[in-house]
Design an enzyme around this catalytic site. Structure first.
Site, PDB file in Angstrom:
ATOM      1  N   ASN A  80      -3.246  -5.451   7.523  1.00 58.93           N
ATOM      2  CA  ASN A  80      -1.986  -5.757   8.206  1.00 58.93           C
ATOM      3  C   ASN A  80      -1.437  -7.113   7.755  1.00 58.93           C
ATOM      4  O   ASN A  80      -1.852  -7.652   6.734  1.00 58.93           O
ATOM      5  CB  ASN A  80      -2.128  -5.676   9.729  1.00 58.93           C
ATOM      6  CG  ASN A  80      -0.884  -5.052  10.378  1.00 58.93           C
ATOM      7  OD1 ASN A  80       0.242  -5.431  10.089  1.00 58.93           O
ATOM      8  ND2 ASN A  80      -1.115  -4.094  11.262  1.00 58.93           N
ATOM      9  N   ARG A  81      -0.511  -7.687   8.528  1.00 58.23           N
ATOM     10  CA  ARG A  81       0.275  -8.837   8.061  1.00 58.23           C
ATOM     11  C   ARG A  81      -0.211 -10.158   8.628  1.00 58.23           C
ATOM     12  O   ARG A  81      -0.650 -10.226   9.782  1.00 58.23           O
ATOM     13  CB  ARG A  81       1.747  -8.630   8.425  1.00 58.23           C
ATOM     14  CG  ARG A  81       2.395  -7.478   7.681  1.00 58.23           C
ATOM     15  CD  ARG A  81       3.764  -7.129   8.243  1.00 58.23           C
ATOM     16  NE  ARG A  81       4.383  -6.073   7.444  1.00 58.23           N
ATOM     17  CZ  ARG A  81       4.162  -4.767   7.644  1.00 58.23           C
ATOM     18  NH1 ARG A  81       3.369  -4.368   8.615  1.00 58.23           N
ATOM     19  NH2 ARG A  81       4.743  -3.880   6.862  1.00 58.23           N
ATOM     20  N   HIS A 106      -2.160  -6.688   3.931  1.00 59.73           N
ATOM     21  CA  HIS A 106      -3.352  -5.961   3.481  1.00 59.73           C
ATOM     22  C   HIS A 106      -4.155  -6.719   2.425  1.00 59.73           C
ATOM     23  O   HIS A 106      -4.659  -6.131   1.456  1.00 59.73           O
ATOM     24  CB  HIS A 106      -2.973  -4.582   2.952  1.00 59.73           C
ATOM     25  CG  HIS A 106      -2.419  -3.664   3.995  1.00 59.73           C
ATOM     26  ND1 HIS A 106      -2.771  -3.738   5.332  1.00 59.73           N
ATOM     27  CD2 HIS A 106      -1.526  -2.633   3.901  1.00 59.73           C
ATOM     28  CE1 HIS A 106      -2.125  -2.791   6.009  1.00 59.73           C
ATOM     29  NE2 HIS A 106      -1.365  -2.114   5.168  1.00 59.73           N
ATOM     30  N   HIS A 176      -6.946   3.046   5.251  1.00 59.66           N
ATOM     31  CA  HIS A 176      -5.506   3.338   5.245  1.00 59.66           C
ATOM     32  C   HIS A 176      -5.236   4.789   4.837  1.00 59.66           C
ATOM     33  O   HIS A 176      -4.296   5.071   4.087  1.00 59.66           O
ATOM     34  CB  HIS A 176      -4.798   2.380   4.281  1.00 59.66           C
ATOM     35  CG  HIS A 176      -3.357   2.128   4.615  1.00 59.66           C
ATOM     36  ND1 HIS A 176      -2.393   3.107   4.551  1.00 59.66           N
ATOM     37  CD2 HIS A 176      -2.715   1.006   5.028  1.00 59.66           C
ATOM     38  CE1 HIS A 176      -1.220   2.603   4.867  1.00 59.66           C
ATOM     39  NE2 HIS A 176      -1.391   1.318   5.176  1.00 59.66           N
ATOM     40  N   SER A 177      -6.032   5.726   5.340  1.00 58.11           N
ATOM     41  CA  SER A 177      -5.763   7.137   5.051  1.00 58.11           C
ATOM     42  C   SER A 177      -4.497   7.606   5.748  1.00 58.11           C
ATOM     43  O   SER A 177      -4.208   7.223   6.892  1.00 58.11           O
ATOM     44  CB  SER A 177      -6.936   8.003   5.511  1.00 58.11           C
ATOM     45  OG  SER A 177      -8.037   7.873   4.648  1.00 58.11           O
ATOM     46  N   TYR A 178      -3.751   8.437   5.030  1.00 54.58           N
ATOM     47  CA  TYR A 178      -2.599   9.130   5.591  1.00 54.58           C
ATOM     48  C   TYR A 178      -3.045  10.559   5.904  1.00 54.58           C
ATOM     49  O   TYR A 178      -3.470  11.290   5.008  1.00 54.58           O
ATOM     50  CB  TYR A 178      -1.443   9.202   4.590  1.00 54.58           C
ATOM     51  CG  TYR A 178      -0.777   7.902   4.237  1.00 54.58           C
ATOM     52  CD1 TYR A 178       0.510   7.619   4.688  1.00 54.58           C
ATOM     53  CD2 TYR A 178      -1.393   6.964   3.410  1.00 54.58           C
ATOM     54  CE1 TYR A 178       1.164   6.442   4.333  1.00 54.58           C
ATOM     55  CE2 TYR A 178      -0.755   5.792   3.055  1.00 54.58           C
ATOM     56  CZ  TYR A 178       0.517   5.536   3.510  1.00 54.58           C
ATOM     57  OH  TYR A 178       1.163   4.369   3.155  1.00 54.58           O
ATOM     58  N   ASP A 237       5.766   1.889  12.999  1.00 49.81           N
ATOM     59  CA  ASP A 237       4.850   1.051  12.219  1.00 49.81           C
ATOM     60  C   ASP A 237       4.471  -0.118  13.127  1.00 49.81           C
ATOM     61  O   ASP A 237       4.866  -1.259  12.893  1.00 49.81           O
ATOM     62  CB  ASP A 237       5.507   0.571  10.918  1.00 49.81           C
ATOM     63  CG  ASP A 237       4.524  -0.098   9.978  1.00 49.81           C
ATOM     64  OD1 ASP A 237       3.303  -0.030  10.226  1.00 49.81           O
ATOM     65  OD2 ASP A 237       4.966  -0.704   8.971  1.00 49.81           O
ATOM     66  N   GLN A 267      -2.892   0.423  14.261  1.00 51.06           N
ATOM     67  CA  GLN A 267      -1.548   0.415  13.685  1.00 51.06           C
ATOM     68  C   GLN A 267      -1.151   1.865  13.448  1.00 51.06           C
ATOM     69  O   GLN A 267      -1.758   2.566  12.638  1.00 51.06           O
ATOM     70  CB  GLN A 267      -1.520  -0.366  12.365  1.00 51.06           C
ATOM     71  CG  GLN A 267      -0.118  -0.548  11.785  1.00 51.06           C
ATOM     72  CD  GLN A 267       0.658  -1.680  12.448  1.00 51.06           C
ATOM     73  OE1 GLN A 267       0.114  -2.433  13.255  1.00 51.06           O
ATOM     74  NE2 GLN A 267       1.923  -1.838  12.091  1.00 51.06           N
ATOM     75  N   GLU A 290      -4.544   3.132  11.707  1.00 51.91           N
ATOM     76  CA  GLU A 290      -5.359   2.079  11.115  1.00 51.91           C
ATOM     77  C   GLU A 290      -6.009   1.266  12.236  1.00 51.91           C
ATOM     78  O   GLU A 290      -5.392   0.371  12.808  1.00 51.91           O
ATOM     79  CB  GLU A 290      -4.493   1.192  10.224  1.00 51.91           C
ATOM     80  CG  GLU A 290      -3.727   1.946   9.144  1.00 51.91           C
ATOM     81  CD  GLU A 290      -2.538   1.155   8.644  1.00 51.91           C
ATOM     82  OE1 GLU A 290      -2.720  -0.025   8.255  1.00 51.91           O
ATOM     83  OE2 GLU A 290      -1.411   1.701   8.660  1.00 51.91           O
TER      84      GLU A 290
END
Length: 327
Positions: A80-81, A106, A176-178, A237, A267, A290
């Site tokens: 994340n940020r 990330h 970070h799987s979609y 998001d 997330q 996430e």
């Protein structure tokens, strides 16, 4: 069991730009079949009991080098940020690589998702990968030794993270799987439940304002099942403050995924920013859950701490349990 070096050619997926071989290992317990790459400790495929692949993956290493949006990778040193790519720890300011406007996302320009991890152990139903991140990499202090273990347990995939450092640092690892439980198409019709009474509002740069706002009466209330696209056009998001688990289901196929974690937040990203021209996938092709500490925690004393000190061990566990709607 340890990997036999003589057999590594059998699992060679490609060679990274630095000359490191990238391995591909397949875990299979008769219920789940998961392909894991040493590049980024990436989940490339995840086939559930009926044979459907429910994650977004890429076919070649070149695709992962040039067309990935963190597909299936472990992100770090800080998922994340971090606002403006800087934080202060023990009175010293650290400046990070910025790669998301003025912010660090990330782990920076070359985060853990772009590193070749070492395969420590690999067996039919589990694999352990490790990574050494040197002091100063992407601006982070301390030499960090990180590891992730993927374990199949019936219809569940369990991810176990751990890390240690030789100097004070910050750590926030996540996968970070979609996910797309339909196996194709988009996820706007998926139904989501998140056991979270609060979420983190963000500014225009997606940096938390510091408030832990109630979800009640807002588009962020997933305490009861709701379609992805029921509100806000499905564009999420945001980090949610967990008090329990998460469930995603695809009404068309009957497949369901239940997520539990030791982490305080998740997330929830619906993949609406995916670009079909830059990747093989377009908007809403998959959604992410996430599990993690909160974004920008190093700059927010009121958030759960992400500080790791020498002699301590960072640990985190997340489990994905799948049901196909049939025995």
């Amino acid at each position: 069991m340890s990997v036999d070096p003589a057999q590594r050619e059998d699992v060679l997926f490609g060679v990274a730009p630095g000359g490191e071989p990238v391995e591909r290992h397949v875990l299979d317990n008769g219920r789940l079949r998961v392909a894991v790459l040493s590049y980024g400790a990436t989940i490339q495929r995840l086939e559930v009991a009926d044979g459907t692949d429910v994650v977004l993956g890429l076919d070649t290493l070149d695709d992962y080098l040039h067309r990935s949006r963190y597909f299936g990778a472990v992100v770090g040193r800080y998922g994340n940020r971090i606002a403006r790519g800087r934080f202060t720890l023990d009175g010293r300011e650290h400046r990070l690589a910025v790669n998301n406007g003025e912010h660090s996302l990330h782990g920076g320009v070359r985060g853990f998702d772009k590193r070749v991890w070492r395969v420590e152990e690999a067996g039919p139903q589990e694999i352990t990968l490790s990574l050494l991140s040197p002091d100063g990499e992407e601006g982070y202090p301390g030499t960090l030794r990180a590891a992730v273990r993927y374990v199949l347990d019936g219809d569940a995939l369990r991810l176990e993270y751990r890390a240690a450092t030789d100097a004070p640092t910050v750590v926030n690892l996540t996968n970070h799987s979609y996910f797309n439980l339909a196996g194709s198409g988009d996820v706007r019709g998926h139904v989501v439940t998140i056991e979270a009474d609060r979420y983190l509002p963000v500014d225009e740069g997606k940096i938390p304002t510091g408030e832990l706002a109630p979800v009640a009466g807002t588009p962020f209330d997933f305490t009861r099942p709701a379609r992805v696209d029921a509100r806000l056009g499905g564009r999420y998001d945001h980090c949610f403050v967990l008090r329990g688990g998460m469930t995603v289901s695809d009404p068309g196929s009957g497949r369901t995924m239940t997520v539990t974690t030791t982490e305080p937040g998740v997330q929830f990203y619906t993949g609406h920013m995916l670009d079909g021209a830059a990747t093989p996938y377009g908007p809403f092709a998959g959604l992410c859950l996430e599990t993690q500490r909160f974004p920008d925690s190093p700059n927010r004393p009121g958030f759960p701490s992400t500080v790791l000190r020498p002699g301590e061990e960072y640990t985190s566990t997340t489990t994905y349990l799948f049901s196909t709607g049939s025995a």
